[in-house]
Design a protein around this motif. Structure first.
Motif, PDB file in Angstrom:
ATOM      1  N   LYS A  82       0.863  -1.190   0.000  1.00  0.00           N
ATOM      2  CA  LYS A  82       0.000   0.000   0.000  1.00  0.00           C
ATOM      3  C   LYS A  82       0.898   1.237   0.000  1.00  0.00           C
ATOM      4  N   ARG A  83       0.436   2.262  -0.695  1.00  0.00           N
ATOM      5  CA  ARG A  83       1.159   3.539  -0.739  1.00  0.00           C
ATOM      6  C   ARG A  83       0.444   4.560   0.131  1.00  0.00           C
ATOM      7  N   TYR A  84       1.262   5.404   0.762  1.00  0.00           N
ATOM      8  CA  TYR A  84       0.741   6.419   1.669  1.00  0.00           C
ATOM      9  C   TYR A  84       1.417   7.749   1.389  1.00  0.00           C
ATOM     10  N   SER A  85       0.662   8.813   1.473  1.00  0.00           N
ATOM     11  CA  SER A  85       1.239  10.157   1.396  1.00  0.00           C
ATOM     12  C   SER A  85       1.931  10.455   2.721  1.00  0.00           C
ATOM     13  N   VAL A  86       3.049  11.172   2.646  1.00  0.00           N
ATOM     14  CA  VAL A  86       3.743  11.583   3.863  1.00  0.00           C
ATOM     15  C   VAL A  86       3.977  13.084   3.826  1.00  0.00           C
ATOM     16  N   GLU A 125       7.403  14.219   8.179  1.00  0.00           N
ATOM     17  CA  GLU A 125       7.473  12.768   8.332  1.00  0.00           C
ATOM     18  C   GLU A 125       8.604  12.201   7.481  1.00  0.00           C
ATOM     19  N   GLU A 164       5.602  10.226  -0.708  1.00  0.00           N
ATOM     20  CA  GLU A 164       4.877   9.009  -0.369  1.00  0.00           C
ATOM     21  C   GLU A 164       5.845   7.934   0.087  1.00  0.00           C
ATOM     22  N   THR A 222       5.874   3.409   0.605  1.00  0.00           N
ATOM     23  CA  THR A 222       5.186   2.160   0.323  1.00  0.00           C
ATOM     24  C   THR A 222       5.485   1.183   1.446  1.00  0.00           C
ATOM     25  N   TRP A 256       4.546   6.718  14.803  1.00  0.00           N
ATOM     26  CA  TRP A 256       3.467   6.960  13.841  1.00  0.00           C
ATOM     27  C   TRP A 256       3.520   5.973  12.685  1.00  0.00           C
ATOM     28  N   LEU A 257       4.732   5.564  12.283  1.00  0.00           N
ATOM     29  CA  LEU A 257       4.867   4.597  11.198  1.00  0.00           C
ATOM     30  C   LEU A 257       4.489   3.198  11.682  1.00  0.00           C
ATOM     31  N   ARG A 282       0.810   2.870  11.669  1.00  0.00           N
ATOM     32  CA  ARG A 282       0.295   2.689  10.309  1.00  0.00           C
ATOM     33  C   ARG A 282       0.536   1.252   9.825  1.00  0.00           C
ATOM     34  N   ASP A 288      -2.940  -1.106   9.276  1.00  0.00           N
ATOM     35  CA  ASP A 288      -3.331  -1.502   7.925  1.00  0.00           C
ATOM     36  C   ASP A 288      -2.816  -2.878   7.504  1.00  0.00           C
TER      37      ASP A 288
END
Length: 85
Positions: free
Chosen positions: A14-18, A22, A34, A36, A70-71, A74, A78
């Motif tokens: 999954k890809r996430y905006s950062v 961050e 972002e 992954t 925080w990572l 996540r 998920d």
């Protein structure tokens, strides 16, 4: 790794905006917008997770070893059910 093991591999990415702060905390490329997260499991082996961010002109995926809270939140929030077992 054998062909038989590869047949049992499960992978979800999954890809996430950062945010810029961050990315800085992860010591990623300052231009990285972002990251992954890839969860994997092969056979009976313990599952693994890989976090990467794009870097450089060609945006190669560079592993991110640092795991701030925080990572980790996540990654766990998920994660697929099979990875959490």
């Amino acid at each position: 790794m054998t062909v038989e093991l590869l047949e049992t591999m499960e992978t979800i990415s999954k890809r996430y905006s950062v945010a810029p702060e961050e990315a800085a905390e992860l010591e990623a490329d300052p231009k990285a917008e972002e990251l992954t997260i890839t969860w994997q499991r092969v056979g009976d082996r313990p599952p693994s997770v890989l976090v990467t961010a794009p870097a450089g002109e060609e945006c190669w995926a560079v592993p991110i070893p640092h795991r701030p809270p925080w990572l980790m939140d996540r990654i766990v929030k998920d994660a697929p059910a099979w990875w959490l077992k």
